[in-house]
Design a protein around this motif. Structure first.
Motif, PDB file in Angstrom:
ATOM      1  N   PRO A   4     -13.605 -14.347 -33.011  1.00 19.28           N
ATOM      2  CA  PRO A   4     -13.516 -13.756 -31.675  1.00 19.28           C
ATOM      3  C   PRO A   4     -12.287 -12.843 -31.581  1.00 19.28           C
ATOM      4  CG  PRO A   4     -13.349 -16.172 -31.598  1.00 19.28           C
ATOM      5  CD  PRO A   4     -13.368 -15.785 -33.030  1.00 19.28           C
ATOM      6  N   PRO A   5     -12.321 -11.858 -30.689  1.00 16.62           N
ATOM      7  CA  PRO A   5     -11.173 -10.959 -30.549  1.00 16.62           C
ATOM      8  C   PRO A   5      -9.886 -11.756 -30.326  1.00 16.62           C
ATOM      9  CG  PRO A   5     -12.987 -10.250 -29.140  1.00 16.62           C
ATOM     10  CD  PRO A   5     -13.385 -11.571 -29.718  1.00 16.62           C
ATOM     11  N   GLY A   6      -8.821 -11.363 -30.967  1.00 15.82           N
ATOM     12  CA  GLY A   6      -7.538 -12.033 -30.782  1.00 15.82           C
ATOM     13  C   GLY A   6      -7.228 -13.047 -31.859  1.00 15.82           C
ATOM     14  N   VAL A   7      -8.280 -13.643 -32.473  1.00 14.02           N
ATOM     15  CA  VAL A   7      -8.044 -14.625 -33.537  1.00 14.02           C
ATOM     16  C   VAL A   7      -7.792 -13.872 -34.843  1.00 14.02           C
ATOM     17  CG1 VAL A   7      -8.988 -16.622 -34.775  1.00 14.02           C
ATOM     18  CG2 VAL A   7      -9.574 -16.238 -32.363  1.00 14.02           C
ATOM     19  N   THR A   8      -6.698 -14.204 -35.530  1.00 12.74           N
ATOM     20  CA  THR A   8      -6.346 -13.445 -36.732  1.00 12.74           C
ATOM     21  C   THR A   8      -6.365 -14.302 -37.995  1.00 12.74           C
ATOM     22  OG1 THR A   8      -4.031 -13.873 -36.255  1.00 12.74           O
ATOM     23  CG2 THR A   8      -4.905 -11.734 -35.539  1.00 12.74           C
ATOM     24  N   ASP A   9      -6.542 -15.610 -37.860  1.00 19.97           N
ATOM     25  CA  ASP A   9      -6.500 -16.505 -39.017  1.00 19.97           C
ATOM     26  C   ASP A   9      -7.765 -16.304 -39.871  1.00 19.97           C
ATOM     27  OD1 ASP A   9      -6.303 -18.496 -40.856  1.00 19.97           O
ATOM     28  OD2 ASP A   9      -6.618 -20.145 -39.424  1.00 19.97           O
ATOM     29  N   THR A  10      -7.623 -15.567 -40.975  1.00 17.22           N
ATOM     30  CA  THR A  10      -8.813 -15.236 -41.769  1.00 17.22           C
ATOM     31  C   THR A  10      -9.416 -16.464 -42.447  1.00 17.22           C
ATOM     32  OG1 THR A  10      -7.359 -14.568 -43.563  1.00 17.22           O
ATOM     33  CG2 THR A  10      -8.308 -12.805 -42.228  1.00 17.22           C
ATOM     34  N   SER A  11      -8.626 -17.543 -42.605  1.00 14.89           N
ATOM     35  CA  SER A  11      -9.199 -18.738 -43.239  1.00 14.89           C
ATOM     36  C   SER A  11     -10.252 -19.383 -42.334  1.00 14.89           C
ATOM     37  CB  SER A  11      -8.102 -19.736 -43.614  1.00 14.89           C
ATOM     38  OG  SER A  11      -7.524 -20.264 -42.431  1.00 14.89           O
ATOM     39  N   ALA A  12     -10.194 -19.060 -41.035  1.00 13.68           N
ATOM     40  CA  ALA A  12     -11.213 -19.570 -40.111  1.00 13.68           C
ATOM     41  C   ALA A  12     -12.396 -18.609 -40.011  1.00 13.68           C
ATOM     42  CB  ALA A  12     -10.591 -19.769 -38.724  1.00 13.68           C
ATOM     43  N   ASP A  13     -12.335 -17.514 -40.731  1.00 12.19           N
ATOM     44  CA  ASP A  13     -13.396 -16.491 -40.637  1.00 12.19           C
ATOM     45  C   ASP A  13     -14.604 -16.903 -41.483  1.00 12.19           C
ATOM     46  OD1 ASP A  13     -14.679 -14.165 -39.939  1.00 12.19           O
ATOM     47  OD2 ASP A  13     -13.052 -12.833 -40.529  1.00 12.19           O
ATOM     48  N   PHE A  14     -15.672 -16.165 -41.345  1.00 12.34           N
ATOM     49  CA  PHE A  14     -16.955 -16.514 -41.971  1.00 12.34           C
ATOM     50  C   PHE A  14     -16.839 -16.829 -43.459  1.00 12.34           C
ATOM     51  CE2 PHE A  14     -21.099 -15.783 -43.801  1.00 12.34           C
ATOM     52  CZ  PHE A  14     -21.957 -16.332 -42.865  1.00 12.34           C
ATOM     53  N   PHE A  15     -16.118 -15.968 -44.182  1.00 12.10           N
ATOM     54  CA  PHE A  15     -15.999 -16.156 -45.643  1.00 12.10           C
ATOM     55  C   PHE A  15     -14.725 -16.918 -46.037  1.00 12.10           C
ATOM     56  CE2 PHE A  15     -18.679 -12.306 -45.225  1.00 12.10           C
ATOM     57  CZ  PHE A  15     -19.805 -12.755 -45.894  1.00 12.10           C
ATOM     58  N   HIS A  16     -13.984 -17.415 -45.042  1.00 12.77           N
ATOM     59  CA  HIS A  16     -12.702 -18.104 -45.260  1.00 12.77           C
ATOM     60  C   HIS A  16     -11.669 -17.185 -45.900  1.00 12.77           C
ATOM     61  CE1 HIS A  16     -15.046 -22.188 -45.353  1.00 12.77           C
ATOM     62  NE2 HIS A  16     -15.298 -21.446 -44.298  1.00 12.77           N
TER      63      HIS A  16
END
Ligand code: 4AD
Ligand code: MG
Length: 454
Positions: free
Chosen positions: A179-191
């Motif tokens: 979501p907009p504002g979240v920057t932690d890429t480890s929580a992103d789709f591909f981690h």
């Protein structure tokens, strides 16, 4: 009854008592007792002239049909008594599919500017110029596949979603489900961070080191904020990669491919090219033919720099050994000095990507760019660094972590071989072939900074 394409009707070898064609009205002209309709279906540049007699149901069906309306015409194909065409159609029956309101339909018969037509990209394929451009685009793609097929290259598809930046230039589009504002890429789709690919090269290398010869032909994405007539944010690249090959082999491949495509298009797209030669770029056909008449030039980067430095030209960007060539330099070399395509090779390592093979002089790498008149760089490629120690050292030297390249380095760890490949910008090739001077006009729906309509 089967529908015949207008290209086939116009190439008929004999008259035909009954034929059915479909298309859009380019013009209609009402005369005493009948009406001329110029019909175009996109299969070729030429229109089929249809004659519709007054007082017939076919004529009644045409009552409100103007430029832009879509029709089906059934009728007799007869030798045309008029000038300019061999065949014409005597309409017996007409079905109207869709009208085009003459008050609002923007493609009335007159010259429109490229800018105006870019604003109606959804309709411009119905004009002579863009119909021709996109047919040439299709034929060029076919020529690419024919060429590689004949040389036993396997077609491969490399990923569009990637975690790597092949070119190291950092000009990538991020892909995320955060979501907009979240920057932690480890929580992103591909981690981890994901980008749209800028080049399929690294994966193509892996496949070449199994299949021997491969090529990919697909979309690539670059977030370069450069508003030039030669850069698009989404463009197509042809990327061959050859195992057991060196820079010399690569230059031969690039030249042969380019020649094959020019030959093919000159032969197969003659009518469409003539349009460009007459209305877009006078001298186009002569220039393309001349390119085939002699071998392309080849010059080491160092010598190219000397040529530029001694040219007496006042370039906006001064040239020294170590500077990257700008479009003005590339065009001077190809257009004025050599007057033909030129392959510049052995570039200084500082201005080229990490994967290029180091030459023995310690200064240059086995890179090659093909520069062509009016465009500049058409192809960029290199022999790849196949020596594990050299490649690891180069990655480290550039401040990167070898671990991040573990699989790419594995290719050098196990059964490494000399190999080489390049990327050819498909749209730049189309600019060369058509004389179209803006990349936005060889892409059906161009994506450039600030433009993603359609
Ligand atoms: O020279 P480039 O950056 O090379 C590579 O990406 C290599 N990894 C290719 C390889 O060796 N497999 O890009 C290759 C070609 C350029 O020569 C140019 O023709 C085209 O891609 N190109 C563009 N075309 C349109 N718009 C852009 N923004 C382009 N950037 C590069
Ligand atoms: Mg390049």
């Amino acid at each position: 009854m089967q529908r015949t394409l207008i290209i086939d009707a116009l190439n008929a070898t004999q008259a035909c008592p009954q034929l059915r064609v479909c298309g859009w009205i380019r013009t209609r002209r009402d005369a005493k007792g009948f009406c001329f309709v110029e019909l175009n279906d996109g299969s070729c540049l030429a229109n089929l002239q249809c004659i519709v007699d007054e007082g017939t149901p076919a004529h009644a069906a045409l009552a409100e049909a103007n430029t832009g309306a879509a029709l089906q015409v059934t009728g007799e194909l007869v030798a045309s008594p008029g000038k300019g065409q061999q065949w014409e159609m005597r309409a017996q029956d007409i079905t109207l599919f869709g009208l085009a309101d003459p008050e609002t339909f923007p493609l009335q018969k007159k010259r429109h500017s490229d800018e105006f037509l870019r604003g109606i990209a959804h309709l411009r394929a119905r004009t002579n110029k863009y119909g021709a451009a996109f047919r040439i685009r299709s034929e060029t793609a076919r020529a690419v596949h024919d060429f590689f097929h004949a040389r036993r290259f396997a077609l491969v598809q490399t990923p569009i979603l990637t975690g790597a930046d092949c070119e190291g230039a950092g000009e990538m589009f991020r892909v995320t489900t955060l979501p907009p504002g979240v920057t932690d890429t480890s929580a992103d789709f591909f981690h981890q961070q994901c980008n749209l690919t800028v080049s399929g090269q690294l994966e193509a290398e892996a496949l070449a080191l199994g299949l021997g010869r491969v090529y990919s032909f697909g979309p690539t994405f670059r977030a370069e904020n450069s508003n030039t007539p030669r850069h698009a944010a989404e463009f197509w690249m042809i990327e061959p990669e050859m195992a057991f090959a060196d820079l010399e082999d690569l230059m031969e491949l690039g030249e042969s491919l380019t020649r094959h495509i020019i030959e093919h298009v000159l032969r197969v797209c003659a009518a469409d090219l003539k349009l460009f030669d007459s209305f877009v770029d006078k001298g186009l056909l002569e220039r393309l033919t001349a390119m085939l008449a002699q071998p392309f030039a080849r010059v080491p980067y160092g010598e190219a720099i000397n040529i530029l430095a001694n040219s007496g030209r006042d370039f906006a960007y001064p040239v020294n050994f170590g500077t990257d060539l700008q479009t003005e330099h590339e065009r001077y070399l190809a257009e004025e000095h050599f007057s033909r395509p030129v392959i510049v090779y052995d570039y200084p390592k500082e201005i080229k990507a990490f994967y290029m093979r180091a030459n023995d002089d310690g200064k240059t790498v086995a890179a090659m760019d093909m520069l062509v008149p009016r465009i500049g760089e058409l192809i960029g490629g290199s022999q790849r660094e196949e020596r594990l120690d050299r490649l690891t050292a180069r990655i480290t030297e550039l401040g990167q972590k070898p671990e991040d390249y573990w699989w790419y380095l594995d290719l050098r760890r196990y059964g490494s071989v000399p190999h080489a490949g390049f990327g050819l910008g498909f749209e730049r090739l189309l600019m060369l072939l058509t004389g179209i001077s803006n990349i936005r006009d060889v892409l059906p729906f161009p994506r450039t900074p600030g433009n993603i309509e359609f």
